[in-house]
Design a protein around this motif. Structure first.
Motif, PDB file in Angstrom:
ATOM      1  N   LYS B 810       0.880  -1.169   0.000  1.00 50.83           N
ATOM      2  CA  LYS B 810       0.000   0.000   0.000  1.00 50.83           C
ATOM      3  C   LYS B 810       0.919   1.222   0.000  1.00 50.83           C
ATOM      4  CE  LYS B 810      -3.701  -0.849  -0.042  1.00 50.83           C
ATOM      5  NZ  LYS B 810      -4.470  -1.417  -1.187  1.00 50.83           N
ATOM      6  N   ARG B 811       1.489   1.461  -1.159  1.00 49.59           N
ATOM      7  CA  ARG B 811       2.556   2.447  -1.289  1.00 49.59           C
ATOM      8  C   ARG B 811       2.204   3.831  -0.737  1.00 49.59           C
ATOM      9  NH1 ARG B 811       7.090   4.218  -3.792  1.00 49.59           N
ATOM     10  NH2 ARG B 811       8.153   2.234  -3.695  1.00 49.59           N
ATOM     11  N   PRO B 812       0.956   4.327  -1.000  1.00 48.79           N
ATOM     12  CA  PRO B 812       0.660   5.679  -0.513  1.00 48.79           C
ATOM     13  C   PRO B 812       0.717   5.792   1.011  1.00 48.79           C
ATOM     14  CG  PRO B 812      -0.920   5.022  -2.199  1.00 48.79           C
ATOM     15  CD  PRO B 812      -0.135   3.805  -1.848  1.00 48.79           C
ATOM     16  N   ARG B 817       9.108   3.675   3.484  1.00 47.53           N
ATOM     17  CA  ARG B 817       9.687   4.910   2.941  1.00 47.53           C
ATOM     18  C   ARG B 817       9.819   5.969   4.033  1.00 47.53           C
ATOM     19  NH1 ARG B 817       6.534   7.617  -0.973  1.00 47.53           N
ATOM     20  NH2 ARG B 817       4.622   6.593  -0.261  1.00 47.53           N
ATOM     21  N   SER B 867      -4.012  -4.928  -4.564  1.00 45.77           N
ATOM     22  CA  SER B 867      -2.873  -4.990  -3.652  1.00 45.77           C
ATOM     23  C   SER B 867      -3.275  -5.405  -2.243  1.00 45.77           C
ATOM     24  CB  SER B 867      -2.162  -3.637  -3.615  1.00 45.77           C
ATOM     25  OG  SER B 867      -3.064  -2.632  -3.227  1.00 45.77           O
ATOM     26  N   GLU B 931      -3.821   8.082   2.194  1.00 49.29           N
ATOM     27  CA  GLU B 931      -2.428   8.429   1.912  1.00 49.29           C
ATOM     28  C   GLU B 931      -1.824   9.084   3.144  1.00 49.29           C
ATOM     29  OE1 GLU B 931      -1.828  11.132  -1.374  1.00 49.29           O
ATOM     30  OE2 GLU B 931       0.234  10.452  -1.641  1.00 49.29           O
ATOM     31  N   LEU B 933       1.453  11.449   4.278  1.00 46.96           N
ATOM     32  CA  LEU B 933       2.477  12.317   3.691  1.00 46.96           C
ATOM     33  C   LEU B 933       3.504  12.657   4.758  1.00 46.96           C
ATOM     34  CD1 LEU B 933      -0.016  14.740   1.935  1.00 46.96           C
ATOM     35  CD2 LEU B 933       1.098  12.758   0.942  1.00 46.96           C
ATOM     36  N   GLU B 934       4.761  12.635   4.356  1.00 43.16           N
ATOM     37  CA  GLU B 934       5.821  12.946   5.313  1.00 43.16           C
ATOM     38  C   GLU B 934       6.245  14.397   5.135  1.00 43.16           C
ATOM     39  OE1 GLU B 934       9.888  11.481   4.809  1.00 43.16           O
ATOM     40  OE2 GLU B 934       9.676  10.484   6.747  1.00 43.16           O
ATOM     41  N   GLU B 935       6.283  15.122   6.217  1.00 40.58           N
ATOM     42  CA  GLU B 935       6.739  16.511   6.186  1.00 40.58           C
ATOM     43  C   GLU B 935       8.254  16.527   6.419  1.00 40.58           C
ATOM     44  OE1 GLU B 935       4.828  19.045   5.341  1.00 40.58           O
ATOM     45  OE2 GLU B 935       3.143  17.682   5.121  1.00 40.58           O
ATOM     46  N   LEU B 941       1.508  13.792   7.798  1.00 40.82           N
ATOM     47  CA  LEU B 941       0.248  14.487   7.565  1.00 40.82           C
ATOM     48  C   LEU B 941      -0.790  13.475   7.076  1.00 40.82           C
ATOM     49  CD1 LEU B 941      -1.198  17.348   7.269  1.00 40.82           C
ATOM     50  CD2 LEU B 941      -0.658  17.111   4.849  1.00 40.82           C
ATOM     51  N   ARG B 943      -4.926  13.128   5.981  1.00 39.66           N
ATOM     52  CA  ARG B 943      -6.251  13.714   5.752  1.00 39.66           C
ATOM     53  C   ARG B 943      -7.251  12.580   5.869  1.00 39.66           C
ATOM     54  NH1 ARG B 943      -3.714  15.829   0.848  1.00 39.66           N
ATOM     55  NH2 ARG B 943      -2.728  17.793   1.400  1.00 39.66           N
TER      56      ARG B 943
END
Lengths: 317, 1118
Positions: B810-812, B817, B867, B931, B933-935, B941, B943
């Motif tokens: 689940k890449r997002p 990473r 996936s 998803e 998100l890396e800051e 982050l 949503r």
């Protein structure tokens, strides 16, 4: 970074290059670059004067009823099969998705019957035979099927140019199971460019976020539409890329036409340009920036990039 | 036939759709039907009474059951028939439930018609059903339990308690499975290890339980009751003598990601996963031979000394580097380093600078190393002819083996080509001298100025009491040049040119020098010429003329680059045609221009002359570096040694020449390339071979067997962080042109450590033997090999467990990473008091305690995308609730949010626990974030939309924990293949019947327990393990099993022996007989009556009991 996209069987012919209204009117270089690449990759294709609009923009903007779209899709499939070129090669993800969706709906007997009733008026029928023969492929898939021929064709190295893919929603998200590669980290554009020496970005924050266009949203909710585009531009800028490569004219249009406007209004800098994958691959393979890639249709100034990669020197084709 | 038809209402399941009275009426007239009855539950007591009554009253000999499936209730009615002495094959089934009422609920009229047909067909076939013979198999009172997690341990305990011998097989090095990794368990929040440890100890102490760790099941054959099982025991490399003192792990230089700690901590190559592990022995993770070691002709463990350098253990690194090679400082400079070409790091970014690291450590430790004279053990003396790398290595290794060795060298100096062929700017003479001195210090006598064939003869040495001789004479002259003008003054031969230079003779070159060739010798000659010109005050003018292109040049890349920097001009694709002379002295070189043609035998593309295309280079000197030849004067007085094509003829296995007792190696008798490291390797091999010869026994392997090469997987390579090789200092080209000082500098200590730390540790254990030296119990056995064992067991329980869904799919979500995205299993290790942080919650990026934590549920579960998996992983809601609760108790200020799809808390006390944890302040939000998100500050982050309040949120978190779902483990998939078990969704083992036989598999005698069958909690796992053990006990307690009735059988007369049945049988129940006219034989115990063989049999020889042609035709012709 080695390619992550799996190999697919090579497509060598029987291709009908499905013309796109957005490509033709906004970025004609995408079509000419695709044809130029087909010639170099030995892909036999036609442009069929009988093919007509996919109606996707109208349908997705809630302006056209679906049966209309269905009828047009069925007719476009019939003309491709009649022309002996049943592989429809889409330059635009909207065309791709709407035709695939129609393909599925046309498997439902009552919709096929209804559609064929209309088609009968023009002497055509979407039969099992047409359904069996017609294939729907994004142009990038066809190019990927022949990607092994790229390394020996490279004329202009793109060493040091960092590229990131903007994956088109209507390619990756409508039929995720049919995507060639990872629908959540689509890589064909970067994998195609790899032999040219580009620096690939791979996955990045909000890679799967859409371009903001949203069909009618661009017009009825422009502030939301542009806010999304800005968010994506900021993420791309964080990756310090040189080129954002596209696979759908709708996305490219949203980014290219709004890029500078958003930079000015947000007082931010996004120091990169937008090109279709086919345009950048063709440039690396020695294509003329103007006559083949049609860069003058872009709103952004791509000249510095062309200078950097030596595309303004006389092409050595 | 006197047939009774018994129609079941199935509590309304059937009678709610079908009109059974009307069905009875329709059936009444059928041939042979003498009785029809109906009942609400025909499978119950009343139904049984009805059947008994009808058999007695109406004299039935056939029974047709109109109810559910034979698979479901067959055994019930077959048992009734058996007990009524009708024989169990007197029963025929008409499936009115699954076949009619369930699937045609909306079309009752059609269902009714179908039911009439089905009942009529069953009646028709019943008339042809005959009794089927059944045999007995006597049982082994022992069982195999595959998998040493909590399910396997529990099952083994139950079986042993019932007096059954158990073989408990575990593929890892210790028992414990997944549970051993957990910190606490829900809903009681008690420590996982507190429950598990007594079980582990119990298993270890139970005399009936035989524990096989590091073991795989490779084959299961035979019928239930007498299974034959083949086991493969992988080597532990640590013997039972291990006392668990842990002296070995600090000694081991190799650290890799720990599987037990799920990647949140490292372990050594020798390790024990946790303190209470059973068995308590350590184990070495040795995956074969690293590519660098495989590639080194001398078999040097580069990975070993690189790992030791990374740990700042330079003395030990020197030991590893110098043991197989007496010239580590030399080879650190001039080796062609095939190890670097093979280095797997090269696939990630650039190979490790192995040679530079060898040089660093050898230069640092070598000079301080005091070498003592080796004790003489043997009386035989050995003569070595030639003091090059082959001869000196041979002499050293023989000295270490206890022989007196004397090296005879024709030149006034020792070192061979290392001394006379390589210029000082590449290899300073004092470096070579030091390593030769250390060889001499062992007791090796080196006599220079002694030329074989002139000052002494080989035959003479052998007559004088030398037991053997080694010829390491090298290739001491340049190959003949056969072009016109080659004899003119000014032409030079590279080998002789370099020798004169390196022996200190005054050598001059003219203003314009052309060197012909593309190898290292050509480069050495060219760069030396540049220095000679520059040091005599002239601007260098040296051109290298090579027949092919840069790509085909055999010289090392760095040599070519450095030479070009120094001003070397290179002409590619030119071959010398003629040397043009003027007054007896050369003035120019005429060249033929070439192009590349087809590859030659070396694999390089052949230069093909372009007709009429010539060139000319003006020159004062032309140096030919186009090959070397042997100087064969040593053959004087050496009867029996043969030379062909400039090579001494040897037996490649022993390196012995045609003359007994005389061996040869190095450039003069090459078994590989003509390089220094090949010569060192040859010297070493020859020493072992000479030892075997003198002892008349094969004591040492001349060519040591190589382990399989261990390369990191593509996945491991992709996960490696891309970096850069640290460049070694290089003096400026302008300075070095006129200087003979060494060109390439050395790493500083910090640089060497940093460069060594880039190593991927391909083989994990490098074979450096540091643990061998550290172990006080002498328990390390690096030569252990795989062993195999065969067992006979009566029954098998598969308890191979699950694996966590790989959240990278689940890449997002950023797992793999982003540093601060972890899974619940990893969080369990971070929260475990026995874990790497001693139970303190620290976020991976910076070790800070996270204040705001988001737990994202259903990762890879309840996910219809390609996936993910569709199933619910059952434990994740409570697993997250447990962890949230633990965090809130330890860090009351922490803000913990659980983003769930649906909160699923069935099971005893689970809902109450969920409520309690809510009260502890954990926030539950129904949402599904797509998803993460890396800051830049590594916060995350997210949503998400609260789908209860329909409020959209965008929040930053310090740590995100993914509830990665459960999938079948790789061990489960492997055992499914080995045992022929069916797998369902996500690879879990399919049970025989989900309700009635939930721990039976499709293969009789093999049972399943725990998460190998599907996701479940620990209490459910234990309950199921006990159920499986109970099934084994009841099976084995009977002493024998009846073979099934409906099995395949083959008619010997009709069978053509094609083998199709053997190939397709999913149970491996059919085998062809051996001999000239094979025929198929069915093992009735193993056959599950699927009928595939009967359907595929081309000759009609194979039939399935209960499915004769008559029965089937009667059924379908109705």
């Amino acid at each position: 970074m080695a390619p992550t996209t799996p190999d697919i069987p090579p497509v060598t012919g029987g291709v009908q290059l499905f013309r796109s209204c957005l490509v033709t009117t906004e970025y004609p270089g995408v079509e000419s670059a695709s044809k130029w690449l087909f010639d170099r990759f030995d892909v036999e294709y036609i442009v069929n004067p009988d093919q007509t609009c996919c109606t996707g923009l109208g349908y997705y903007s809630d302006l056209l009823p679906f049966p209309t779209t269905l009828g047009v899709a069925a007719r476009n499939a019939c003309v491709a099969v009649e022309a002996g070129h049943p592989i429809q090669s889409y330059l635009c993800s909207t065309c791709y998705a709407i035709n695939k969706k129609s393909r599925n709906v046309l498997e439902v007997p009552e919709f096929r019957k209804q559609t064929n009733k209309a088609l009968a008026k023009i002497g055509r029928e979407y039969t099992d035979s047409v359904a069996g023969e017609i294939k729907h492929m994004h142009t990038l898939e066809i190019l990927w099927s022949r990607h092994h021929s790229i390394p020996k064709l490279v004329k202009r190295r793109l060493d040091g140019i960092k590229v990131a893919t903007h994956p088109a929603c209507h390619y990756c998200k409508v039929f995720p199971d049919e995507v060639v590669g990872d629908a959540e980290n689509f890589m064909i554009p970067e994998d195609l460019l790899e032999p040219t020496g580009v620096i690939k970005t791979g996955s990045y924050n909000e890679k799967t976020t859409h371009c903001g266009a949203g069909f009618r949203q661009r017009f009825v909710n422009p502030s939301i539409s542009v806010a999304v585009t800005r968010q994506k531009l900021r993420r791309l800028a964080e990756e310090k890329i040189d080129v954002c490569v596209h696979m759908c004219p709708n996305c490219a249009l949203q980014f290219d036409r709004h890029h500078s406007i958003i930079e000015q209004s947000a007082n931010e800098e996004y120091p990169f340009v937008h090109l279709h994958t086919q345009q950048l691959v063709a440039l690396a393979l020695g294509a003329d920036p103007d006559t083949v890639c049609g860069v003058k249709a872009h709103s952004q100034d791509v000249e510095p990039l062309l200078q950097r990669i030596g595309a303004r020197e006389r092409a050595r084709v | 036939m006197r047939c009774g038809v018994f129609l079941c209402e199935c509590g309304g399941n059937i009678s709610g759709v079908l009109d059974l009275d009307s069905l009875a009426d329709a059936t009444r007239g059928s041939d042979g039907v003498v009785s029809i009855s109906r009942n609400q539950f025909m499978c119950g007591t009343e139904g049984r009474r009805l059947i008994e009554q009808a058999v007695e009253d109406r004299g039935l000999d056939r029974i047709v059951i109109g109810a559910c499936s034979r698979r479901f209730q067959g055994p019930t009615f077959e048992r009734i028939a058996r007990e009524l002495r009708l024989g169990e094959n007197a029963v025929a089934f008409a499936n009115l439930r699954e076949g009619c009422s369930f699937i045609h609920r909306d079309e009752p009229a059609k269902a009714q018609l179908k039911a009439e047909k089905i009942v009529a067909a069953a009646v028709a076939r019943a008339g042809f059903q005959s009794d089927l013979p059944r045999g007995r198999t006597f049982l082994h009172r022992s069982a195999l339990v595959v998998g040493g997690g909590i399910a396997g341990i529990t099952a083994a305990e139950e079986l042993a308690g019932a007096g059954i011998d158990v073989h408990l097989v575990e593929r890892e090095q210790s028992l414990g499975g997944y549970m051993a990794r957990l910190s606490k368990t829900f809903p009681t929040e008690d420590c996982a290890m507190c429950s598990l440890a007594p079980q582990l100890t119990g298993a270890a102490l139970e005399p009936r339980t035989h524990i096989h760790t590091l073991t795989d099941v490779t084959e299961i054959s035979g019928p239930p009751g007498e299974f034959r099982v083949k086991l493969r025991h992988r080597p532990r490399f640590v013997s039972e003598a291990c006392v668990g003192c842990d002296d070995c792990t600090p000694a081991c230089p190799v650290s890799v990601s720990s599987e037990f700690e799920l990647g949140v901590a490292k372990r050594k190559a020798i390790s024990r996963p946790f303190a209470n592990a059973v068995p308590s022995l350590y184990a070495i993770d040795k995956r074969g031979q690293a590519p660098c070691k495989s590639a080194c002709p001398a078999g040097t463990s580069a990975q070993g000394y690189v790992a030791l350098v990374a740990e700042r253990r330079f003395d030990e690194a020197y030991r590893v580097a110098s043991e197989p090679n007496p010239f580590p400082s030399v080879c650190g400079r001039i080796c062609t380093h095939p190890c670097e070409s093979a280095c797997a790091r090269g696939e990630v970014d650039e190979p490790i600078a192995i040679a530079a690291l060898k040089r660093f450590v050898a230069d640092r430790v070598g000079p301080e190393t005091v070498v003592e004279k080796a004790p003489l053990v043997h009386s035989e003396k050995v003569a070595i002819v030639g003091a090059g790398p082959a001869g000196l290595t041979c002499a050293r290794d023989l000295a270490k083996l206890g022989y007196q060795t004397t090296v005879f060298e024709a030149l006034p100096v020792a070192g061979g080509m290392l001394k006379t062929g390589i210029p000082d700017y590449r290899l300073p003479k004092d470096v070579l001298g030091r390593e030769i001195d250390q060889i001499a210090a062992l007791g090796v006598e080196i006599e220079t100025g002694k030329r074989a064939g002139k000052d002494f003869t080989i035959d003479g040495l052998l007559a004088d009491g030398y037991g053997a001789a080694f010829l390491g004479v090298g290739l001491q002259k340049s190959s003949e040049v056969e072009i016109p003008g080659a004899e003119l003054e000014g032409t030079l031969r590279a080998v002789e040119f370099l020798r004169r230079l390196n022996l200190g003779e005054q050598v001059q070159v003219g203003d314009r020098v052309v060197v012909i060739g593309g190898g290292d010798v050509a480069l050495d000659a060219a760069r030396s010429a540049i220095r000679l010109q520059k040091s005599s005050g002239r601007e260098p003018d040296v051109t290298l003329a090579y027949r092919r292109t840069r790509e085909e040049m055999p010289a090392l890349d760095e040599e070519i680059e450095q030479a070009i920097e120094e001003g070397l001009k290179v002409e590619f694709l030119v071959a010398p045609l003629e040397i043009v002379g003027k007054e007896g002295r050369l003035s120019a070189l005429k060249l033929q221009r070439c192009e590349l043609g087809e590859p030659d035998s070396s694999g390089r593309r052949r230069p093909v002359p372009i007709a009429g295309d010539f060139g000319e280079l003006e020159a004062d000197n032309v140096v030919f570096a186009i090959g070397q030849d042997i100087v064969a004067d040593f053959l004087q007085g050496c009867e029996g040694v043969e030379i062909a094509g400039s090579q001494i003829q040897i037996d490649p296995d022993t390196l012995m020449t045609k003359k007994a007792g005389v061996f040869a190696g190095g450039d003069a008798a090459a078994t590989g390339g003509w390089t220094a490291i090949e010569a060192v390797a040859a010297g070493s091999r020859a020493a072992r071979s000479i030892h075997n010869f003198l002892r008349d026994e094969a004591l040492l392997e001349v060519w040591p067997a190589k382990d399989a090469e261990a390369r990191p997987s593509a996945e491991e390579l992709a996960a490696a962080e891309v970096g850069q090789r640290l460049a070694v200092p290089l003096s400026a080209a302008t300075e070095r042109r006129g200087s003979w000082e060494e060109v390439v500098g050395a790493y500083s200590e910090e640089q060497a450590i940093a460069e060594a730390a880039r190593c991927l540790n391909c083989a994990v254990c490098s074979g450096c033997e540091s643990c061998v030296r550290a172990c006080p119990a002498g328990a390390i056995e690096l030569d252990q090999a795989e062993t195999f064992e065969e067992l006979a067991v009566g029954a098998i329980i598969v308890a191979t467990g699950h694996k966590e869904f790989d959240a990278r799919r689940k890449r997002p979500l950023g797992f793999g990473r982003f540093d601060n995205v972890v899974t619940h299993s990893q969080l369990a290790r971070l929260l475990a008091p026995s874990g790497p942080t001693a139970g303190e919650l620290k976020r991976p990026s910076d070790g800070a305690v996270p204040k705001k934590i988001f737990m994202l549920q259903c990762v890879g579960s309840r996910d219809c995308s390609s996936s993910g998996n569709e199933h619910c992983s059952a434990i994740c809601c409570l697993f997250a609730t447990l962890h949230a609760s633990l965090i809130k108790q330890h860090y009351p200020d922490a803000d913990v949010t659980i983003g769930y799809t649906d909160l699923r808390a069935p099971g005893k006390s689970h809902e109450e626990y969920y409520r309690l944890v809510q009260e502890r302040g954990v926030r539950y939000v129904r949402s599904r974030a797509g998803e993460i998100l890396e800051e830049p500050d590594k916060s995350l982050l997210i949503r998400f939309e609260d789908t209860v309040t329909r409020r959209k949120n965008e929040e930053l978190f310090d740590l995100v924990v993914l509830a990665a779902g459960l999938e079948a483990s790789s061990g489960t998939t492997e055992i499914a293949h080995v045992a022929g078990l069916q797998q369902g969704s996500a690879g879990f083992i399919k049970e025989y019947h989900p309700k009635l036989r939930p721990v039976d598999t499709q293969r009789a005698g093999i049972f399943v327990a725990g998460t190998a069958q599907g996701p479940k909690s620990i209490p459910d796992t234990i309950a199921q393990a006990k159920a499986a053990a109970s099934r084994v006990v009841s099976m084995l307690s009977a002493g024998y099993v009846l073979t099934p009735a409906q099995v395949a059988s083959s008619d010997v007369e009709q069978c053509i022996g094609c083998g199709i049945c053997e190939e397709i049988c999913p149970q491996s129940a059919v085998a062809l007989t051996a001999g000239e006219s094979p025929h198929a034989v069915v093992d009735a115990n193993s056959c599950r009556g699927c009928g595939i063989c009967a359907a595929e049999c081309p000759s009609g020889a194979m039939t399935l009991g209960g499915f004769s042609d008559e029965e089937i035709l009667a059924e379908v012709m109705v």
